[in-house]
Structures are given as C-alpha cells and as structure tokens.
Scaffold this motif. Structure first.
Motif, PDB file in Angstrom:
ATOM      1  N   ALA A  49       0.875  -1.347  -0.049  1.00 42.94           N
ATOM      2  CA  ALA A  49       0.181  -0.110   0.133  1.00 42.94           C
ATOM      3  C   ALA A  49       0.988   1.319   0.003  1.00 42.94           C
ATOM      4  O   ALA A  49       0.379   2.272  -0.567  1.00 42.94           O
ATOM      5  CB  ALA A  49      -0.766  -0.201   1.189  1.00 42.94           C
ATOM      6  N   VAL A  50       2.089   1.252   0.554  1.00 40.82           N
ATOM      7  CA  VAL A  50       2.989   2.453   0.264  1.00 40.82           C
ATOM      8  C   VAL A  50       4.344   1.891   0.080  1.00 40.82           C
ATOM      9  O   VAL A  50       4.673   0.702  -0.001  1.00 40.82           O
ATOM     10  CB  VAL A  50       3.018   3.121   2.017  1.00 40.82           C
ATOM     11  CG1 VAL A  50       1.899   3.211   2.649  1.00 40.82           C
ATOM     12  CG2 VAL A  50       3.849   2.064   2.872  1.00 40.82           C
ATOM     13  N   PRO A  51       5.144   2.715  -0.407  1.00 39.87           N
ATOM     14  CA  PRO A  51       6.543   2.469  -1.012  1.00 39.87           C
ATOM     15  C   PRO A  51       7.315   1.643  -0.144  1.00 39.87           C
ATOM     16  O   PRO A  51       7.389   1.818   1.304  1.00 39.87           O
ATOM     17  CB  PRO A  51       7.102   3.809  -1.312  1.00 39.87           C
ATOM     18  CG  PRO A  51       5.974   4.475  -1.549  1.00 39.87           C
ATOM     19  CD  PRO A  51       4.746   4.153  -0.444  1.00 39.87           C
ATOM     20  N   TYR A  52       7.916   0.610  -0.522  1.00 38.05           N
ATOM     21  CA  TYR A  52       8.750  -0.526   0.190  1.00 38.05           C
ATOM     22  C   TYR A  52       9.985  -0.816  -0.653  1.00 38.05           C
ATOM     23  O   TYR A  52       9.939  -1.117  -1.808  1.00 38.05           O
ATOM     24  CB  TYR A  52       7.932  -1.527   0.848  1.00 38.05           C
ATOM     25  CG  TYR A  52       8.729  -2.101   2.162  1.00 38.05           C
ATOM     26  CD1 TYR A  52       8.407  -1.666   3.322  1.00 38.05           C
ATOM     27  CD2 TYR A  52       9.404  -3.431   1.840  1.00 38.05           C
ATOM     28  CE1 TYR A  52       9.219  -2.200   4.271  1.00 38.05           C
ATOM     29  CE2 TYR A  52      10.155  -3.922   2.860  1.00 38.05           C
ATOM     30  CZ  TYR A  52       9.997  -3.413   4.301  1.00 38.05           C
ATOM     31  OH  TYR A  52      10.533  -3.867   5.372  1.00 38.05           O
TER      32      TYR A  52
ATOM     33  N   ASP B 176       3.454   0.154  -9.405  1.00 37.15           N
ATOM     34  CA  ASP B 176       3.517   1.694  -9.113  1.00 37.15           C
ATOM     35  C   ASP B 176       2.110   2.378  -9.086  1.00 37.15           C
ATOM     36  O   ASP B 176       1.837   3.219  -8.596  1.00 37.15           O
ATOM     37  CB  ASP B 176       4.160   2.331 -10.275  1.00 37.15           C
ATOM     38  CG  ASP B 176       5.813   2.272  -9.985  1.00 37.15           C
ATOM     39  OD1 ASP B 176       6.043   1.853  -8.993  1.00 37.15           O
ATOM     40  OD2 ASP B 176       6.606   2.218 -10.951  1.00 37.15           O
ATOM     41  N   ASN B 177       1.344   1.608 -10.156  1.00 31.34           N
ATOM     42  CA  ASN B 177       0.056   1.956 -10.390  1.00 31.34           C
ATOM     43  C   ASN B 177      -0.995   1.669  -8.923  1.00 31.34           C
ATOM     44  O   ASN B 177      -1.903   2.490  -8.672  1.00 31.34           O
ATOM     45  CB  ASN B 177      -0.808   1.039 -11.307  1.00 31.34           C
ATOM     46  CG  ASN B 177      -0.415   1.799 -12.747  1.00 31.34           C
ATOM     47  OD1 ASN B 177      -0.046   2.800 -12.803  1.00 31.34           O
ATOM     48  ND2 ASN B 177      -0.606   0.997 -13.647  1.00 31.34           N
ATOM     49  N   VAL B 178      -0.484   0.555  -8.306  1.00 33.80           N
ATOM     50  CA  VAL B 178      -1.167   0.291  -6.774  1.00 33.80           C
ATOM     51  C   VAL B 178      -0.802   1.258  -5.741  1.00 33.80           C
ATOM     52  O   VAL B 178      -1.580   1.781  -5.225  1.00 33.80           O
ATOM     53  CB  VAL B 178      -0.952  -1.056  -6.525  1.00 33.80           C
ATOM     54  CG1 VAL B 178      -1.585  -1.447  -5.367  1.00 33.80           C
ATOM     55  CG2 VAL B 178      -1.394  -2.255  -7.615  1.00 33.80           C
ATOM     56  N   LEU B 179       0.284   1.674  -5.913  1.00 31.45           N
ATOM     57  CA  LEU B 179       0.803   2.659  -4.779  1.00 31.45           C
ATOM     58  C   LEU B 179       0.165   4.212  -5.080  1.00 31.45           C
ATOM     59  O   LEU B 179      -0.314   4.699  -4.167  1.00 31.45           O
ATOM     60  CB  LEU B 179       2.378   2.756  -4.822  1.00 31.45           C
ATOM     61  CG  LEU B 179       3.124   1.314  -4.370  1.00 31.45           C
ATOM     62  CD1 LEU B 179       4.613   1.611  -4.428  1.00 31.45           C
ATOM     63  CD2 LEU B 179       2.507   0.981  -3.044  1.00 31.45           C
ATOM     64  N   ALA B 180       0.052   4.380  -6.556  1.00 29.82           N
ATOM     65  CA  ALA B 180      -0.489   5.622  -6.843  1.00 29.82           C
ATOM     66  C   ALA B 180      -2.213   5.714  -6.489  1.00 29.82           C
ATOM     67  O   ALA B 180      -2.520   6.694  -5.834  1.00 29.82           O
ATOM     68  CB  ALA B 180      -0.328   5.780  -8.349  1.00 29.82           C
ATOM     69  N   ARG B 181      -2.677   4.554  -6.657  1.00 25.49           N
ATOM     70  CA  ARG B 181      -4.148   4.394  -6.284  1.00 25.49           C
ATOM     71  C   ARG B 181      -4.161   4.560  -4.646  1.00 25.49           C
ATOM     72  O   ARG B 181      -5.182   5.169  -4.435  1.00 25.49           O
ATOM     73  CB  ARG B 181      -4.750   3.235  -6.597  1.00 25.49           C
ATOM     74  CG  ARG B 181      -6.092   2.761  -6.473  1.00 25.49           C
ATOM     75  CD  ARG B 181      -6.529   1.576  -7.063  1.00 25.49           C
ATOM     76  NE  ARG B 181      -5.976   0.296  -6.868  1.00 25.49           N
ATOM     77  CZ  ARG B 181      -5.984  -0.312  -6.053  1.00 25.49           C
ATOM     78  NH1 ARG B 181      -6.687  -0.132  -4.997  1.00 25.49           N
ATOM     79  NH2 ARG B 181      -5.450  -1.656  -5.934  1.00 25.49           N
ATOM     80  N   HIS B 182      -3.230   4.032  -4.010  1.00 27.94           N
ATOM     81  CA  HIS B 182      -3.515   4.221  -2.530  1.00 27.94           C
ATOM     82  C   HIS B 182      -3.346   5.680  -2.122  1.00 27.94           C
ATOM     83  O   HIS B 182      -3.875   6.162  -1.267  1.00 27.94           O
ATOM     84  CB  HIS B 182      -2.603   3.282  -1.797  1.00 27.94           C
ATOM     85  CG  HIS B 182      -3.042   1.973  -1.928  1.00 27.94           C
ATOM     86  ND1 HIS B 182      -2.989   0.926  -2.890  1.00 27.94           N
ATOM     87  CD2 HIS B 182      -3.931   1.173  -0.683  1.00 27.94           C
ATOM     88  CE1 HIS B 182      -3.339  -0.258  -2.332  1.00 27.94           C
ATOM     89  NE2 HIS B 182      -3.821  -0.006  -1.253  1.00 27.94           N
ATOM     90  N   ARG B 183      -2.252   6.314  -2.868  1.00 27.82           N
ATOM     91  CA  ARG B 183      -1.911   7.589  -2.414  1.00 27.82           C
ATOM     92  C   ARG B 183      -3.131   8.700  -2.882  1.00 27.82           C
ATOM     93  O   ARG B 183      -3.471   9.633  -2.046  1.00 27.82           O
ATOM     94  CB  ARG B 183      -0.683   8.128  -3.365  1.00 27.82           C
ATOM     95  CG  ARG B 183      -0.343   9.686  -3.176  1.00 27.82           C
ATOM     96  CD  ARG B 183       0.971   9.863  -3.936  1.00 27.82           C
ATOM     97  NE  ARG B 183       1.084   9.359  -5.404  1.00 27.82           N
ATOM     98  CZ  ARG B 183       0.554  10.147  -6.294  1.00 27.82           C
ATOM     99  NH1 ARG B 183      -0.121  11.387  -6.100  1.00 27.82           N
ATOM    100  NH2 ARG B 183       0.603   9.636  -7.430  1.00 27.82           N
ATOM    101  N   ILE B 184      -3.787   8.318  -4.005  1.00 32.00           N
ATOM    102  CA  ILE B 184      -5.009   9.272  -4.430  1.00 32.00           C
ATOM    103  C   ILE B 184      -6.206   8.926  -3.476  1.00 32.00           C
ATOM    104  O   ILE B 184      -6.731   9.884  -3.013  1.00 32.00           O
ATOM    105  CB  ILE B 184      -5.349   9.074  -6.051  1.00 32.00           C
ATOM    106  CG1 ILE B 184      -3.989   9.533  -6.712  1.00 32.00           C
ATOM    107  CG2 ILE B 184      -6.615   9.865  -6.362  1.00 32.00           C
ATOM    108  CD1 ILE B 184      -3.971   8.781  -8.119  1.00 32.00           C
ATOM    109  N   LEU B 185      -6.474   7.753  -3.123  1.00 34.13           N
ATOM    110  CA  LEU B 185      -7.651   7.356  -2.336  1.00 34.13           C
ATOM    111  C   LEU B 185      -7.432   8.037  -1.089  1.00 34.13           C
ATOM    112  O   LEU B 185      -8.209   8.294  -0.336  1.00 34.13           O
ATOM    113  CB  LEU B 185      -7.693   5.932  -2.391  1.00 34.13           C
ATOM    114  CG  LEU B 185      -8.246   5.264  -3.535  1.00 34.13           C
ATOM    115  CD1 LEU B 185      -8.414   3.559  -3.469  1.00 34.13           C
ATOM    116  CD2 LEU B 185      -9.503   5.777  -4.222  1.00 34.13           C
TER     117      LEU B 185
END
Lengths: 392, 392
Positions: free
Chosen positions: B171-174, B262-271
């Motif tokens: 969910a967050v960068p690792y 990267d898309n999944v992380l971006a999705r979490h950032r925006i949500l």
C-alpha cells in the motif's frame, strides 16, 4: 483429460463442493455478531465430536501448531514429560518438547507397534512427570493407540494427558471427557473434510491450572488469550482468524453432524474393512498392530521386489491417485491408503482398481478385479444399502 | 435488503470475487509439482513487492505469528532489543519479545507520533543490542514510520532490523534490499486483498546468521525448516499448508502485479488524499504525524461531544460499513478508515456519504455532500480518467 488428482492420503482429504464453495463467500468481519456466531458454532460442534464440555480453542495454523501450543502452555523448561514414540508423529511431539527444553522420557517402540499401558505406567513410576503426550492415530503406521487404557493409568498417577488426535478425530471413536483426556488436538483437514489451516485444542480445568505455573514462552498460541476472546459477548479470536477456512469448517461440521457421529464412524469402519480385505485379496500384507481398529489409514507392506515409494509414485503418475509413502524406517517398505473423511464405497473400489493396475504394470502377479471383488463382498454382506452409510 | 457488510477497516480488507472463487478450487496436494509451482509463484511475487532477493517464508498463521517467528528465530533469552512503541502494534512487538525473556528497551512515544531516528540511535548507543523491531504502518494510528531513515542508523550500528509491514506492504512504497531491511513481515489480508491466515517473512543473510546462535524455542515457526522444505525440487512447507488460502493468494498477487506496483501505490496515494480531504471538509481533524504519507489508514479525531466508538458502531449499524475504532489511549477519541487493498474512488465516496449521514444523525452539523464534494475534487484534479488508477 484434465481432472484434479484424487486424494487417498491421510490428509489433506477430499473436500465436498459445499465446503469449498463456503470458502468463496464474502468475508464475515472478525469482530461482531456474525463471526461470533460462526466461532461459537464451530466450537460447539467440535465439543460434540470430541465429547467434551471443556473449552475448545481454534487456531489459524496447521495441526503442528496445535501440538506446539500444548508444550508452550503446559510446561516449563526441564519439566519431565513421558512421550511414547511409535512412529513419525510420536517423534514430532517429542521433538517439540525437546525444542522447549523439556526433560523428555520417550518410550521407544518399533514403528507399527501400539503403545502398551504397562510401559506408560513404568515410565510414570520412575520419576514424577508433568504430562504424557501421545497420538490416538499414529498416521505414519495407521496404528490406533488405546487412549482410554492409557488415560486410566495416567489419571491414576495424577498426571496430565494430551492426545494428538489430528488424524483420528471424527474417524474413530473418541470420548474426551469419558476417558479423562486433558487436552485433545485436532485439525480441519482430516475426517472433518474441511481444508487445512485450522487446529483445535480442548483444555480441561486441570490443564488450565497447569498453564498458570508454566513458564514456557508463548504469544500466538497462548491459550489464555484465546479463552479471553472467546468469552466476549460476541466470541472472537485474539488475532485475525482465517475467516474463509472457518466458513468452510462450519459447513463441514454441519454435514458431519447431519450425517450423525455414529453413522460417520460406522462408515469409516466399513470402508476400512473393505480396503483391508481388498488389499489382502491381492496377496499383500497389512502392516501394524490392531488392524481392525485402524479406521483412518491402512498401512500395507510393499511386496517383495517392489519399492513402496515407487509404487506410490506410479499410482499417482498413471492414475492421478495420491497414496502416501512410508516414512522414516518404513520408507520404501510400506505404503498407506487414507480413507478418512469424504469417502464412499466407490472411492475405495476405484483405489483398489488403480492398485491392481499398477501392481500388474510393475510385474507383480495380480488377478484383475480380485481386490475389488473382496471389497464388494464386504459391502454386499451389509444390510440393505439404504441403511448403509457407505452408500451415497 | 441483505447485502454483506462493507469492510473499511484496516484489515481484513475486501476480497475480489476472483480471489474468493480461487479458494473454492479443489485442493492441490501439498507435495508435488502442483503445489511446488504455487508456493514458488507466491514467494517470488512477494519478493517482487518487498523488493528483496532474500528468502521469503510463508506461514499458515495470522500476521502475529510472523512477528513471533522473528523473536523466536533471532533472539536468545536476555538479548537486548530496541523497540519503538508509538501505538498498539509497537506494543505488541514489544510484548512478544518480553514473553520470550528478551531485554526489551522500548522507545515510548505518544500514540500518533512517528519514530525519530535520533531516538533509535541514542538507544543503540546506550548498550549493544541484537536487533531493532519496528512497524512501517502503525495500524492503530495510521502513522507511517520512516523505515529507510531508521534502517540507515540501525545498519550503521551493525544491528539487525525487523519491520512489521503487515498493514503497509503493497500500500505504501517499500524497498527491502535498498533500505537494508533484514526481516520484513507481511500478511495476506491487507493491501494484497487476499483473505486472512497467511503470514510472510523475508530473511536476509545476516538474519540467517543470527538464527544459528539464537536459542529461543521454536518449531512451528522455525525458519530453517521452511527454508529446507522450500529448497526441495518441488518446494513444500514443512507442515501442511493452508492450501486454499494459497490458491487465493496466487490470484491476488497476479491481480496486484497485473495492475503494476507503481499503479497500485498511486491508487493508494490518491484514495488516501481523497479520504483526508473529504474528512477535513466535514470539519473533522486528522490524527497523527505525517498524514500525507498515511496511504493505508486515515485516523480521524472524533468531534467534540461525539464518542468515536459510538460513531463507528452507528456507521456499522445504520449503513453496514465497518470502520475501526480507536484502541488503547485513543479509545473513543479517534476512529479510523482503512483504504488499503481492493478499493476504487467510489468506495471512498460511499464511505464519506455514510459518515456524513451518521454524523448528522448524531447531531453534528454537516453540510450534506460536502465531504463527498471534496473527495470528488481530488479525483477531478487528476489527469484523464483513463490514466487514473482509482477508476475501474
């Protein structure tokens, strides 16, 4: 043709479609009335089958986690425990106790022997012990140990008895409270016909008392935490449970109890007899003591000149049926047929037919259909098919 | 109308139908090429998401079992460990270490604070330590600790770093290897959107080295046993695995990697941004340090005169949406919205609408639609919807 492999190993066992589909349900949140009712139903169903009014705790782990919880919750380092070892799972229980620094007094049997009550009594007489750890079904040999008789001796000595019933519970008679068992360990993937990943542990008042002074480290398997969470208004687990497996387990238990404990046990007894007669008719020798009680697993000696492991591999490769090979000192010498769980008479017949074909292909003299015929005779001798639990 | 409750708690999170249905497949026998390929695919997918080439081990247990495995495999009794505690899960990691007799040096923060690198350095300078145990996401406060910065200090001290990333991984960068993390612990039921019951633990060469002298008792969670079984020609688990959960996890990982890290992380950032803007527009205060990094969970202060627990209970009772209450010292003062996993923009909007309705019904002044409007503005400011990962 692509069909799934057929499980005739002593676990995991085949799972009814209804149970599998229950695992595809949306998750029930693990705090609240929905999960509370689910956990309570599973717990009470297990109490019924274990024949106990003691607490039953549910862990997200395989059966081995349940065994480890026994050592972690009952013992302190250097506590003396008596562990009869007559196969792979006896060894495992002893190894776990050793890993926790217990003073482990094993009673060593040749694999295939049954535990003798006198040996347990003698080991308890040597020096004070905290507990006796034993199997009901020693899965590696198919032998069913006499828990009732051992329990009588252990109770007389005022010692705790913990029983690994992972591969027997639900397949052979069990009477937790009647026999005075303190701790019973079971698993989801055996006679219950649910999928692997859940372990069940019953805990008697005397066992609870022992936990109060036991200093072995424990957290994930800490019984007291599970009890405290279960005692909430809506029962919970202390750590996020395997919700999907619980949904499957509920359906598996409903099916079990709908069929009826006595019917399920009778079905296992008959299927076991048919398997054993079929194997004998092929001229093979059964392995292990007390075969008539081995309703969960049939262990068979590989015939002269045929390696048991090769036989198991060939049955799987040629017929997609998964038997179990011999373990430890029995490697290559024995193979095993599991018949605990979701089986009817034709599962046994299919398995015997595959065995006939494979033995023939390996050069062993087989009269085609002779094993199947012997099994059919067992079924034919039953009363009306409508009253036979091996008929669908 | 009977519809399932909607999970907006920080785990378990909603599960895609494809993953649930995969759990309804016939079992794959746990020894052989079928399960070997399954275990390998899950392991390699996790390595990709953890960004590590270290071994990754899979346990049938909840995340807490994975945490306990860290203590059992790395430490001996009275080993000194440094554990920053800034919430419920920091407390848990410390408690597990205490249960195993470690010399636990906690660094105590008010809940909601982020771990400060200087504090870790100071604690390591006081006396030699074996390891530092920390969270990436402290689920109880939503705060994301800066693992990269802490790792730099810990590595300089030549000490092992174990990270509880259960509620952040995916969910967050690792960057496990880039940051030099020795052990990362993850779970199936968070950002991966599989169901609970699997824990994942990565183990660096330095961590393996430490296991050789660590004397804490272990069996079910013994890392070396899992490694030995994985290294077989057809990878296995040492104890019967939760096969159905693995079948679900494989599909969950395929979906994750198809969407792209990267898309999944971006999705979490925006949500996360939309959730936070929506909540702010309702006049509520966010809780915890570093909100812009809290992509997994949004913690919100309950408004004056409204009990956070009551609010959470009412959202569930009236709207079947499950938020999470405050824990420990935050009980009643904070509530939490989980947005990690299988969520798109309309899940956030639905949740904000439910929050508006519930706050209104509790007498809190709400301008209907104002939270939703603020979230929509976040989405509207995005480039073309076709390129926005929050759109289906």
């Amino acid at each position: 043709m692509d069909k799934p492999e057929i499980l005739m190993s002593p676990g995991p066992t085949p799972v009814p479609p209804e149970v599998l589909l229950a695992q595809a349900q949306p998750l029930v949140y693990h705090r609240g009335p929905g999960y509370g009712a689910l956990l309570r139903e599973v717990t009470e169903g297990l109490q019924q089958i274990m024949k106990t009014s003691n607490d039953v705790l549910v862990f997200a782990s395989s059966g081995t986690g349940g065994l480890e919880s026994v050592v972690a919750n009952l013992l302190s380092p250097s506590d003396r425990v008596v562990v009869p070892v007559a196969g792979y799972f006896g060894e495992r229980f002893a190894k776990i106790a050793v890993a926790y620094g217990a003073d482990v007094r094993t009673i060593d049997y040749a694999w295939g022997q049954a535990v003798r009550t006198d040996d347990v009594k003698a080991a308890l007489d040597e020096a004070p012990a905290k507990a006796v750890f034993m199997q009901q079904s020693e899965t590696s040999t198919g032998v069913i140990h006499d828990v009732e008789a051992v329990a009588a001796v252990v109770k007389e000595a005022g010692v705790l008895l913990a029983v690994d019933a992972v591969s027997s519970l639900g397949a052979v008679p069990y009477d937790g409270d009647g026999w005075g068992v303190d701790v019973t360990v079971g698993g989801s993937q055996k006679a219950f016909s649910a999928t692997p990943g859940l372990a069940f542990v019953s805990v008697s008042p005397a066992a609870w008392e022992a936990t109060k002074t036991a200093t072995n480290p424990r957290f994930y398997f800490d019984w007291a935490a599970y009890k405290a969470s279960y005692d909430l208004k809506n029962p919970e687990n202390p750590f996020t449970p395997a919700i999907s497996l619980m949904l499957g387990m509920r359906v598996a238990l409903r099916r079990y109890l709908d069929e009826g404990v006595d019917n399920v046990l009778a079905r296992h007894r008959i299927l076991s007899a048919a398997t054993k007669e079929g194997v004998r008719a092929l001229g093979l020798d059964l392995f292990g003591e007390g075969r008539e009680k081995a309703w969960a697993v049939t262990a068979v000696r590989a015939p002269e000149g045929i390696d048991g492991n090769e036989l198991v591999a060939k049955v799987r490769a040629d017929h997609s049926i998964i038997l179990a090979p011999g373990q430890g000192p029995l490697k290559g010498k024995v193979f095993r047929i599991g018949h605990l769980g979701y089986y009817d008479r034709f599962d046994i017949i299919r398995c015997l037919a595959a065995l006939e074909l494979t033995l023939h292909s390996m050069g062993y003299p087989v009269k085609p259909g002779s094993g199947v015929a012997a099994a059919e005779q067992v079924f034919a001798a039953r009363p009306a098919a409508s009253a036979d639990p091996t008929v669908r």
